[in-house]
Design an enzyme around this catalytic site. Structure first.
Site, PDB file in Angstrom:
ATOM      1  CB  ALA A   1      20.899 -35.516  44.274  1.00  0.00           C
TER       2      ALA A   1
ATOM      3  CB  SER B   1      21.349 -37.160  48.615  1.00  0.00           C
ATOM      4  OG  SER B   1      20.422 -38.279  48.543  1.00  0.00           O
ATOM      5  CG  ASP B   2      16.234 -34.073  45.031  1.00  0.00           C
ATOM      6  OD1 ASP B   2      15.228 -35.026  44.982  1.00  0.00           O
ATOM      7  OD2 ASP B   2      15.926 -33.012  44.385  1.00  0.00           O
ATOM      8  CD1 TRP B   3      13.612 -40.711  46.089  1.00  0.00           C
ATOM      9  CD2 TRP B   3      14.152 -39.056  46.837  1.00  0.00           C
ATOM     10  NE1 TRP B   3      13.078 -40.804  47.147  1.00  0.00           N
ATOM     11  CE2 TRP B   3      13.507 -39.826  48.027  1.00  0.00           C
ATOM     12  CE3 TRP B   3      14.858 -37.878  47.791  1.00  0.00           C
ATOM     13  CZ2 TRP B   3      13.217 -39.662  49.141  1.00  0.00           C
ATOM     14  CZ3 TRP B   3      14.410 -37.607  49.083  1.00  0.00           C
ATOM     15  CH2 TRP B   3      13.664 -38.508  49.665  1.00  0.00           C
TER      16      TRP B   3
END
Ligand SMILES: *[C@@H]1O[C@H](CO)[C@@H](O)[C@H](O)[C@H]1NC(C)=O
Ligand SMILES: *[C@@H]1O[C@H](CO)[C@@H](O)[C@H](O)[C@H]1NC(C)=O
Ligand SMILES: *[C@@H]1O[C@H](CO)[C@@H](O)[C@H](O)[C@H]1NC(C)=O
Ligand SMILES: *[C@@H]1O[C@H](CO)[C@@H](O)[C@H](O)[C@H]1NC(C)=O
Ligand SMILES: *[C@@H]1O[C@H](CO)[C@@H](O)[C@H](O)[C@H]1NC(C)=O
Ligand SMILES: *[C@@H]1O[C@H](CO)[C@@H](O)[C@H](O)[C@H]1NC(C)=O
Ligand SMILES: *[C@@H]1O[C@H](CO)[C@@H](O)[C@H](O)[C@H]1NC(C)=O
Ligand SMILES: *[C@@H]1O[C@H](CO)[C@@H](O)[C@H](O)[C@H]1NC(C)=O
Ligand SMILES: *[C@@H]1O[C@H](CO)[C@@H](O)[C@H](O)[C@H]1NC(C)=O
Ligand SMILES: *[C@@H]1O[C@H](CO)[C@@H](O)[C@H](O)[C@H]1NC(C)=O
Length: 875
Positions: free
Chosen positions: A297, A293-295
């Site tokens: 997200a 995941s993006d931070w």
């Protein structure tokens, strides 16, 4: 409630059981249509033991993962929390088997937040080289630096944003709005990085084309009251032919990880969108690595796991909450049966396979020798918790001789847009350098956090995709050194607002005035001069237009150098006869001044080609950033109604004039194109893939006794806010802390989410072949042409192969190949490029497969997207 499914997800229908409702055309007025909807695709595809290029990695992963306990598997999948240790993200360790915590670290052009590292040219400048070798070497050098710092996964390269709108804040981190150029750059960077022993991460997948509204908290900070992030509504054909394309190249190159996005796609969050992750990435294109995941997200626990997410970063629900959607919750989900063992095993397998594929071993993992959070030598190992004070920075110099490569890439990525004869410079009598962009930041090149300002010469943009400069050579320094060497008179005024002094200088006899101007862009969490990441406009900053207009009104030999993340509007002055040359120097990195000096003086004969189009006005691009929420307090809706028509495809369709078209760039010599030949190869028919996968494998066993999962002992060195896989007690519900605890899979997951039986293969997929159906890569044609250097200097030419696919809906031309060729004066060399089946195919939404249409197709070889010297019908 959050752990199950947020309302937005339910509303999106991502988990709906029935056939989706037909979606109205995307260009309908928002209030008149149903919101775009994302179809469910379950179960999440598991790894293929026979996937080409992954067989060894799979075997090693299998041997390792089979030994793991459930807690250890959970540790691999879940970050330990924001600031928990040294890197921007880290996983839990497996001390029993000697596996250290894996380090995820930014970014695509430098190792962020440390020292004694290099700052490479940004992606957009690398794209402008049109040079596969340089793309690879940059990836390799970045990989070496990451490896030297103890990084496991380097968070790049970037194909999202692709560059839908030129205003997009992070476009420069990626390569080009052309998917083929970006795809080649992705593949070369991935190979380079992973050959150097570090896992690459293709990001941000997908539809992350602007900064505005990508995160709710960030948007609220700017005063936009939205409750969910932007939804990028992209139709299936556009997805395949444009935005997905370069990610597929990364998959084919063996990329170990992919980062999912903050934004939604068709109103379903990117990190739990089963259409994006399960269907497009893993099922259709056979991605064998892991999705992180993006931070922040990630928005759900079990639901995101079922939709294809494999690693939670940085692991906590929101930074420093001490809570996680995974961690203990993932342990519980497996224990209580909402997540099948095969799915967590698949996550662990994907992570370990990527680790082994990049050549890493458990036995000699590089120790992490820096702290992202500080440059101090000593500090708390557990940064957020302020615990375990010790040495955390070893200041390891990882630069090697990368400065030479950086200088070469930036010089070769500099585009000569105009030259009426003043270049190359040859011992000029008097050089006057004008503009703040030629000089230093008065507070030093690293004075603004994450380069979040525009002071002095521009080397790179701002945001997480940056690094600390080891030095930044300014144009003023490098040009002065050259002038002194040549015996030229040299003066510089490193200001934009000094009309009196500038006029007095440049209007003197024999002046060659070189004006440096810029525009900047970056990531949404920093606002620079009112730009919330995305650019507010396409004009130069710091009144650069006025500066250029002034200087050129006083000096009839004015040369303009532009540093920028993409196009800027040159309309007001580019054709002024006193402006004898214009160069785009992109974002060159630390060797800024040396690279531009090399080009101005002809040490490097310019051969950069613009990787985007220079339009006359902002409106002429036909696409723009959405700057104001357009759906009340709900998710802003961004409909990609332009389809595949971005950048040159749009300008060509509109038959609109441009200043400089995609692929354009001058040289100090001239080239002639002749003798186009197309050879057709006999390849078999396209065979849609049939058959089934294996059933989902599991690796090892786990105890069902809850007591085995609680914190090991009273003395366990629990770190504040750290994310662990352990339960607080054998009381499962209270260990979760989820108010809704007790929901069964049937109650909140879509059908088949937990189905581990053999699954049918998609026709467009490639059984054992990452990158889709292998027949797509059959070489159907070889195209050759002769390139002759008709000038007096040796130089590089970049012949480009374009295709018209013939249909009424097809772009006039699309790039399909290119090469950079060294040609001596008078010499003739052969340009050679191939066309694969994929290159000549279109995405057929009905059959969900690639198809070669019956429309007659045409091949072009030329020096830009609008200078198509040679053409021939495709046989
Ligand atoms: C489990 O997830 C829920 C959100 O779904 C969260 O509220 C809770 O704190 C998490 N539990 C732990 C132990 O992190
Ligand atoms: C979004 O909706 C369009 C229109 O129905 C569809 O073609 C496309 O596949 C959808 N994409 C995703 C990711 O759901
Ligand atoms: C999980 O990771 C943490 C942090 O690295 C470590 O302290 C712990 O021992 C690991 N747990 C297991 C079961 O390996
Ligand atoms: C933001 O919108 C919500 C409705 O979604 C509303 O309840 C809230 O008061 C608004 N906040 C502000 C600061 O306007
Ligand atoms: C530095 O940059 C900031 C923001 O870009 C600007 O406001 C400021 O005036 C600049 N300072 C100097 C000394 O140039
Ligand atoms: C465009 O934006 C830049 C940076 O914010 C600003 O300096 C400039 O004045 C703007 N241009 C126009 C025409 O408003
Ligand atoms: C070009 O420069 C000369 C000075 O050398 C000036 O007199 C003239 O007005 C300039 N022309 C334009 C179009 O700016
Ligand atoms: C500029 O003007 C000077 C003086 O009129 C002339 O000698 C010179 O050739 C001009 N240079 C260019 C590049 O036009
Ligand atoms: C588990 O225990 C830790 C340490 O006492 C505490 O901070 C945390 O809130 C507890 N978690 C839950 C979900 O109650
Ligand atoms: C299983 O655990 C997950 C994670 O804590 C929780 O969301 C879910 O409600 C639980 N389900 C059951 C049936 O206990």
């Amino acid at each position: 409630m959050k752990f199950a499914i947020p309302l937005a997800l339910l509303a999106s229908g991502n988990l709906a059981l029935a056939t989706p409702e037909p979606v109205q055309p995307l260009n309908h007025q928002l209030h008149k249509r149903a919101l775009a909807y994302s179809e469910p695709h379950y179960p999440s595809p598991w790894m293929d033991s026979k996937a080409i290029g992954w067989e060894d990695a799979y075997e090693k992963a299998k041997a390792f993962v089979s030994q793991l306990t459930l807690l250890e598997k959970v540790n691999l999948t879940t970050g330990i929390g924001w600031g928990a240790e040294q890197c921007v993200g880290q996983t839990g360790a497996i001390p029993r088997l000697g596996l250290k915590s894996m380090c995820m670290q930014d970014a695509p052009l430098a190792i962020r937040g440390t020292d004694y590292n290099s700052v490479f040219p940004a992606g957009v400048t690398v794209a402008a080289t049109f040079d596969r070798g340089l793309m690879y070497r940059r990836g390799y050098a970045l990989g070496e630096e990451a490896k030297g710092k103890g990084v496991t996964v380097l968070l790049g390269p970037v194909a999202g944003p692709l560059g839908r709108a030129p205003e997009g804040g992070r476009n420069w981190e990626g390569f080009s709005p052309d998917p083929v150029l970006t795809g080649i750059a992705m593949a070369e960077t991935v190979r380079g990085t992973q050959d150097a022993g570090v896992v690459a991460c293709a990001k941000h997948f997908v539809g992350n084309e602007q900064e505005h509204f990508r995160q709710v908290g960030e948007a609220r900070g700017y005063g936009y009251n939205i409750s969910e992030t932007l939804s990028s509504n992209i139709d299936d054909k556009t997805m395949h032919e444009l935005y997905l394309w370069p990610f597929v190249d990364a998959i084919r190159a063996g990329v170990g990880s992919v980062m999912c996005v903050y934004t939604q796609a068709n109103n379903s969050y990117g990190c739990q969108n089963s259409k994006l992750l399960n269907n497009l990435l893993k099922q259709e294109n056979g991605f064998q690595g892991f999705v992180m995941s993006d931070w922040q997200a990630q928005h759900t626990g079990v639901a995101s796991a079922a939709a294809g997410l494999d690693m939670s970063m940085p692991g906590d629900t929101v930074f420093n909450s001490g809570r996680s959607y995974w961690g203990a919750n993932l342990t519980l989900a497996v224990l209580n049966g909402t997540l099948p063992q095969w799915r967590i095993d698949d996550m662990a397998m994907r992570i370990m396979a990527a680790f082994f594929k990049a050549g890493q071993t458990v036995e000699d993992q590089e120790p992490i020798n820096f702290s992202f959070w500080t440059l101090d030598t000593y500090g708390p190992l557990h940064w957020a918790a302020g615990k375990d004070y010790q040495q955390i920075n070893w200041h390891v110099d990882v630069q090697g001789d990368h400065g030479t490569l950086i200088r070469e890439i930036a010089a070769r990525g500099t585009v000569l847009l105009k030259n009426t004869g003043s270049l190359p410079l040859d011992k000029p009598k008097f050089v006057a350098i004008i503009g703040e962009d030629a000089g230093p930041n008065p507070f030093g090149p690293n004075s603004c956090p994450d380069r979040g300002c525009n002071n002095g010469t521009l080397g790179i943009g701002w945001g997480s995709g940056t690094g600390n400069f080891p030095y930044l050579v300014t144009p003023d320094q490098a040009l002065q050194a050259r002038a002194v060497q040549d015996g030229s008179r040299y003066e510089s005024i490193l200001r934009n607002h000094a009309p009196t002094e500038i006029k007095a200088l440049v209007s003197q006899q024999d002046a060659t005035a070189i004006v440096f101007v810029n525009a900047n862009a970056g990531e949404g969490y920093i606002n620079v001069e009112g730009n919330e990441g995305d650019r507010l406009n396409l004009t130069l900053w710091k009144e650069g237009d006025a500066l250029v207009k002034n200087v050129s009104s006083w000096c009839n030999n004015t040369i303009v150098v532009i540093h920028s993340p993409g196009p800027v509007l040159l309309t007001e002055w580019y054709d002024n006869p006193n402006i004898t040359a214009i160069l785009w120097a992109g974002m060159p990195g630390q060797e800024n001044g040396n690279s531009i000096t090399d080009v101005l003086y002809g040490r490097v004969n310019p051969s950069g080609r613009t990787p985007f189009t220079w339009g006359a006005t902002r409106e002429s691009y036909g696409t723009d950033v959405l700057y104001e929420p357009n759906n009340g307090n709900e998710a802003p809706q961004q409909d990609y109604t332009e389809g595949v028509f971005i950048d040159y495809r749009h300008f060509d369709k509109a038959d609109a004039p441009v200043l400089y078209e995609f692929g354009y760039g001058l040289s100090y010599t001239t080239f002639n194109y002749s003798n186009l030949k197309i050879e057709k190869h006999e390849v078999g028919e396209y065979t849609p893939t049939t058959g089934q996968t294996e059933q989902a494998p599991t690796f090892g066993n786990f105890s069902e006794n809850v007591e085995d999962y609680v914190f090991p002992s009273e003395e366990f060195p629990y770190v504040y806010q750290f994310i662990y896989p352990y339960l607080n007690s054998t009381a499962m519900s209270s260990s979760s802390g989820d108010a809704d605890y007790g929901k069964t899979a049937e109650e909140f997951l879509p059908p088949k989410a937990n189905d581990g039986s053999a699954q049918p293969l998609l026709p467009s997929s490639g059984h054992h072949h990452p990158g889709g159906n292998p027949a797509l890569y059959d070489i159907m044609y070889t195209v050759t042409a002769d390139i002759t250097n008709t000038g007096k200097l040796a130089g590089d030419e970049v012949p480009q192969l374009y295709l018209n696919l013939g249909g009424p809906e097809d772009p006039k031309v699309v790039l399909r190949g290119f090469d950079r060729l060294r040609v001596e004066p008078g010499e003739k060399v052969q340009f050679r490029a191939v066309l694969t089946r994929r290159d000549v195919s279109s995405w057929d939404t009905e059959n969900q497969d690639w198809v070669i249409t019956d429309f007659p197709k045409k091949v072009f070889v030329g020096s830009s997207s609008r200078k198509l010297e040679l053409e021939e019908v495709l046989p």
